[in-house]
Motif scaffolding. Structure first.
Motif, PDB file in Angstrom:
ATOM      1  N   UNK A   1       1.912  -7.160  21.073  1.00  0.00           N
ATOM      2  CA  UNK A   1       0.936  -7.186  19.990  1.00  0.00           C
ATOM      3  C   UNK A   1       1.005  -5.875  19.229  1.00  0.00           C
ATOM      4  N   UNK A   2       1.415  -5.951  17.982  1.00  0.00           N
ATOM      5  CA  UNK A   2       1.466  -4.773  17.127  1.00  0.00           C
ATOM      6  C   UNK A   2       0.254  -4.771  16.216  1.00  0.00           C
ATOM      7  N   UNK A   3      -0.463  -3.678  16.196  1.00  0.00           N
ATOM      8  CA  UNK A   3      -1.661  -3.583  15.363  1.00  0.00           C
ATOM      9  C   UNK A   3      -1.814  -2.168  14.857  1.00  0.00           C
ATOM     10  N   UNK A   4      -2.606  -1.982  13.830  1.00  0.00           N
ATOM     11  CA  UNK A   4      -2.933  -0.654  13.334  1.00  0.00           C
ATOM     12  C   UNK A   4      -4.432  -0.455  13.445  1.00  0.00           C
ATOM     13  N   UNK A   5      -4.843   0.798  13.480  1.00  0.00           N
ATOM     14  CA  UNK A   5      -6.265   1.102  13.483  1.00  0.00           C
ATOM     15  C   UNK A   5      -6.797   0.914  12.075  1.00  0.00           C
ATOM     16  N   UNK A   6      -7.472  -0.181  11.835  1.00  0.00           N
ATOM     17  CA  UNK A   6      -8.004  -0.466  10.498  1.00  0.00           C
ATOM     18  C   UNK A   6      -9.349  -1.139  10.655  1.00  0.00           C
ATOM     19  N   UNK A   7     -10.408  -0.429  10.315  1.00  0.00           N
ATOM     20  CA  UNK A   7     -11.765  -0.939  10.497  1.00  0.00           C
ATOM     21  C   UNK A   7     -12.258  -1.510   9.183  1.00  0.00           C
ATOM     22  N   UNK A   8     -12.863  -2.687   9.269  1.00  0.00           N
ATOM     23  CA  UNK A   8     -13.389  -3.325   8.067  1.00  0.00           C
ATOM     24  C   UNK A   8     -14.424  -2.435   7.405  1.00  0.00           C
TER      25      UNK A   8
ATOM     26  N   UNK B   1       0.845  -1.192   0.000  1.00  0.00           N
ATOM     27  CA  UNK B   1       0.000   0.000   0.000  1.00  0.00           C
ATOM     28  C   UNK B   1       0.879   1.239   0.000  1.00  0.00           C
ATOM     29  N   UNK B   2       0.525   2.237  -0.827  1.00  0.00           N
ATOM     30  CA  UNK B   2       1.294   3.481  -0.849  1.00  0.00           C
ATOM     31  C   UNK B   2       0.725   4.486   0.143  1.00  0.00           C
ATOM     32  N   UNK B   3       1.355   5.659   0.233  1.00  0.00           N
ATOM     33  CA  UNK B   3       0.976   6.661   1.226  1.00  0.00           C
ATOM     34  C   UNK B   3      -0.377   7.296   0.941  1.00  0.00           C
ATOM     35  N   UNK B   4      -0.928   7.061  -0.247  1.00  0.00           N
ATOM     36  CA  UNK B   4      -2.249   7.576  -0.582  1.00  0.00           C
ATOM     37  C   UNK B   4      -3.336   6.509  -0.452  1.00  0.00           C
ATOM     38  N   UNK B   5      -3.013   5.425   0.255  1.00  0.00           N
ATOM     39  CA  UNK B   5      -3.937   4.309   0.507  1.00  0.00           C
ATOM     40  C   UNK B   5      -4.274   3.523  -0.747  1.00  0.00           C
TER      41      UNK B   5
ATOM     42  N   UNK C   1     -13.037  -8.525   0.951  1.00  0.00           N
ATOM     43  CA  UNK C   1     -12.922  -7.700   2.157  1.00  0.00           C
ATOM     44  C   UNK C   1     -11.501  -7.182   2.274  1.00  0.00           C
ATOM     45  N   UNK C   2     -11.369  -5.985   2.810  1.00  0.00           N
ATOM     46  CA  UNK C   2     -10.038  -5.421   3.000  1.00  0.00           C
ATOM     47  C   UNK C   2     -10.086  -4.365   4.101  1.00  0.00           C
ATOM     48  N   UNK C   3      -8.940  -4.045   4.699  1.00  0.00           N
ATOM     49  CA  UNK C   3      -8.911  -3.020   5.750  1.00  0.00           C
ATOM     50  C   UNK C   3      -9.172  -1.631   5.180  1.00  0.00           C
ATOM     51  N   UNK C   4      -9.452  -0.705   6.074  1.00  0.00           N
ATOM     52  CA  UNK C   4      -9.577   0.700   5.712  1.00  0.00           C
ATOM     53  C   UNK C   4      -8.207   1.345   5.905  1.00  0.00           C
ATOM     54  N   UNK C   5      -7.522   1.581   4.806  1.00  0.00           N
ATOM     55  CA  UNK C   5      -6.148   2.050   4.885  1.00  0.00           C
ATOM     56  C   UNK C   5      -6.014   3.550   5.142  1.00  0.00           C
ATOM     57  N   UNK C   6      -7.118   4.260   5.242  1.00  0.00           N
ATOM     58  CA  UNK C   6      -7.030   5.706   5.473  1.00  0.00           C
ATOM     59  C   UNK C   6      -6.455   6.022   6.853  1.00  0.00           C
ATOM     60  N   UNK C   7      -6.458   5.048   7.761  1.00  0.00           N
ATOM     61  CA  UNK C   7      -5.927   5.281   9.101  1.00  0.00           C
ATOM     62  C   UNK C   7      -4.463   4.870   9.236  1.00  0.00           C
ATOM     63  N   UNK C   8      -3.850   4.418   8.141  1.00  0.00           N
ATOM     64  CA  UNK C   8      -2.433   4.068   8.192  1.00  0.00           C
ATOM     65  C   UNK C   8      -1.579   5.309   8.414  1.00  0.00           C
ATOM     66  N   UNK C   9      -0.540   5.152   9.182  1.00  0.00           N
ATOM     67  CA  UNK C   9       0.396   6.245   9.452  1.00  0.00           C
ATOM     68  C   UNK C   9       1.720   5.941   8.760  1.00  0.00           C
ATOM     69  N   UNK C  10       2.088   6.782   7.802  1.00  0.00           N
ATOM     70  CA  UNK C  10       3.316   6.583   7.042  1.00  0.00           C
ATOM     71  C   UNK C  10       4.426   7.500   7.552  1.00  0.00           C
ATOM     72  N   UNK C  11       5.645   7.056   7.387  1.00  0.00           N
ATOM     73  CA  UNK C  11       6.787   7.912   7.679  1.00  0.00           C
ATOM     74  C   UNK C  11       6.814   9.066   6.677  1.00  0.00           C
ATOM     75  N   UNK C  12       7.374  10.209   7.079  1.00  0.00           N
ATOM     76  CA  UNK C  12       7.460  11.333   6.133  1.00  0.00           C
ATOM     77  C   UNK C  12       8.337  10.983   4.945  1.00  0.00           C
TER      78      UNK C  12
END
Length: 580
Positions: free
Chosen positions: A230-237, A72-76, A326-337
């Motif tokens: 436990x490492x997780x990201x905020x990703x809502x179905x 996934x890129x920085x623009x989801x 089905x896939x995660x909601x990638x808008x909540x991903x946090x990318x490095x600058x």
């Protein structure tokens, strides 16, 4: 016992109406990924292995049979998506980095359908950096996440150069030993990875041997670190209404039928799925009151073409649509600058780029090979009677073949239309219903084309007499024709036949391994491999050494072993050696 528990859970979910995703569901499943690197230059290959584990004890999960990996890129935006058939909770795949991908920060994501049911889905991620040296950078805004300015080396806090003096990472389960620490070009390396105790350490492991340099990179999570936190990201179905069913029995293909007019019912309609090929799949299911259907493929079928048909006289009264995956909601991903490339990285980038181009130029000499899929017996095996046509005098037409050889088959003609039937000589009653007719697993509801088909292309005919249930549908016998090449294509363009684009599980590969036992054989072929070895299914339960050969690239190389024992104990081993 463990699998029975999950089957009972699945039945409970199916029988519960409108269970909200916000409700707590026990998700004893998580994923870990071991990748061969975290920084890539265009033309290189991202190699990775997925481990699907129980969250509680890190032993292989029995819930999901299918996992997904996405870049996934920085623009989801999803750059690539792989579906993987899990074997004992693991699977491996790869992705070739093309020159069409821009320089920037990306994430390698791993998940299953089941892990998407949490409000904070346990979606595993690895930060990936991709550098495209062929790209012309035009920086229009400082807010551009993927911008790579040519000047100003400030704001590089997110970048760390790969250390060529990495310390050895020891493991309590295994001991690692090299035959020496410094090697010449094209020299044999002997690597021993032996259990630290007399106990056999069976499990799932992956091994990578790769050159390290000073290009910007990020450290990926080790299995040992992963097991502690436990490492997780905020990703809502995106499916927020109902529980997402786990792919418990295998690959799940679902969809719905739509009536072309209101005079026909969409409930209890038989839908057939074919994955044609030498090892084909054929399934029949019924729709529910909303016209929905679900197919479960419990085996890893190799066919790429997916064909769906409505069965029966009203087959042309419907259209078929497949559900989106089905896939995660990638808008909540946090990318490095966006990272910058100071001038001191120029030489390392140039070396990596040249090496990649040279290796790709000799790709045919060093190609990975797809492992031939295991033969999957058809659903009617071993009940059918088989006629191998090479055992008989061949006849050019089907009419002659069923008259002289496959005598259990009879045909009828009404006008220009033909039908095929199976005669059961053990009973006086003969059903007037036609038989189920398959050719390489492709369902033929209109068999007219077989009467002009060249039977020299047919290898065998399998026949079952009497009634035979396939799912909810009973057929009056089965006629299954297998062609010589196993890829029959119907010349008919029936409007009730839907050939769907369905993402299929990636094929297993055997990854290239150089052998310089006969050095003269390859003396005129350059060897600029930075990836000396990738084995996603390394067996560490015995003391057999691992051998491989160095390349023409001098420098420091890292050995990385990751995985989990059958008891869920994490294994993380790292060591380095040099080529001079």
């Amino acid at each position: 016992m463990e699998k029975l528990k999950y089957i009972l859970l699945l039945i409970l979910i199916i029988n519960t109406k409108q269970i909200k995703a916000q409700q707590d569901v026990s998700l004893n499943e998580t994923l870990f990924i071991h990748a061969n690197a975290t920084t890539f230059v265009s033309g290189e290959t991202l190699l990775y292995k997925i481990y699907c584990l129980k969250t509680s004890d890190k032993t292989p999960s029995a819930i999901s049979k299918i996992a997904y990996a996405e870049l996934v890129d920085a623009n989801s935006n999803v750059v690539f998506k792989n579906k993987l058939f899990l074997n004992n909770g693991t699977a491996a795949a790869d992705y070739f980095i093309p020159t069409t991908i821009k320089t920037g920060n990306y994430k390698l994501i791993g998940y299953t359908n089941w892990t998407l049911n949490s409000s904070a889905s346990k979606v595993f991620q690895i930060d990936i950096k991709i550098i495209n040296p062929y790209e012309v950078y035009e920086v229009s805004s400082s807010k551009d996440k993927n911008a790579v300015p040519k000047t100003n080396s400030e704001n590089t806090t997110a970048i760390t150069a790969s250390s060529v003096n990495k310390e050895q990472l020891l493991d309590k389960n295994f001991k690692l030993k090299l035959n020496k620490k410094t090697f010449a070009n094209r020299e044999k390396v002997v690597l021993e990875i032996a259990p630290a105790s007399t106990d056999s350490q069976k499990g799932n492991y992956s091994l990578s041997v790769r050159k390290i340099d000073n290009l910007p990179t990020t450290e990926q999570l080790t299995a040992d670190e992963f097991s502690k936190t436990q490492f997780a990201i905020e990703a809502i179905s995106k499916n927020k209404e109902n529980i997402i069913l786990p792919e418990l029995r295998g690959e799940m293909i679902s969809g719905k039928i739509i009536a072309k007019n209101n005079s026909v019912s969409i409930q209890n309609v038989n839908i057939a799925l074919s994955l044609p090929g030498k090892s084909f799949a054929f399934k029949v299911v019924k729709t529910d009151q909303n016209g929905h259907f679900i197919f479960n493929l419990d085996k890893n079928y190799a066919g790429n073409e997916t064909v769906l048909q409505v069965l029966g006289e009203q087959k042309e009264s419907f259209t078929i649509e497949l559900d989106k995956l089905n896939e995660p909601d990638y808008t909540k991903l946090s990318f490095q600058p966006g990272f910058r490339l100071p001038i001191e990285f120029k030489e390392a980038l140039l070396e990596r780029s040249i090496a990649s181009q040279i290796e790709n130029a000799y790709y045919l000499e060093k190609t990975d090979s797809i492992i031939k899929p295991e033969k999957i017996d058809p659903f009617y095996y071993p009940l059918s009677k088989q006629y191998n046509l090479d055992d008989f005098t061949r006849f050019p037409t089907l009419k002659e073949t069923i008259t002289e050889i496959a005598i259990e088959i009879s045909s009828k003609q009404s006008g220009n239309n033909h039908s095929l039937h199976v005669v059961d000589y053990s009973t006086k009653f003969q059903s007037p219903e036609p038989a189920l007719v398959l050719i390489d697993g492709f369902l033929l509801q209109n068999v007219n084309e077989l009467f002009t088909y060249n039977m020299n292309n047919v290898h065998s005919i399998n026949i079952i007499t009497g009634g035979y249930y396939v799912g909810p549908k009973i057929f009056n016998g089965i006629i299954s024709i297998t062609t010589n090449d196993g890829n029959y294509t119907s010349p008919q363009k029936e409007n009730y036949i839907y050939k769907m684009a369905v993402l299929r599980p990636s094929m297993k590969k055997s990854y290239y391994k150089t052998d310089y036992t006969d050095n003269k054989k390859y003396e005129r072929i350059p060897d600029f491999r930075s990836q000396l070895l990738w084995n996603p299914e390394i067996d560490l339960s015995n003391s057999n050494p691992v051998t491989f050969y160095t390349s023409d690239l001098s420098g420091t190389y890292e050995i990385s072993v990751e995985g989990f024992t059958d008891k869920g104990n994490p294994v993380s081993i790292k060591d380095t050696f040099k080529i001079e």
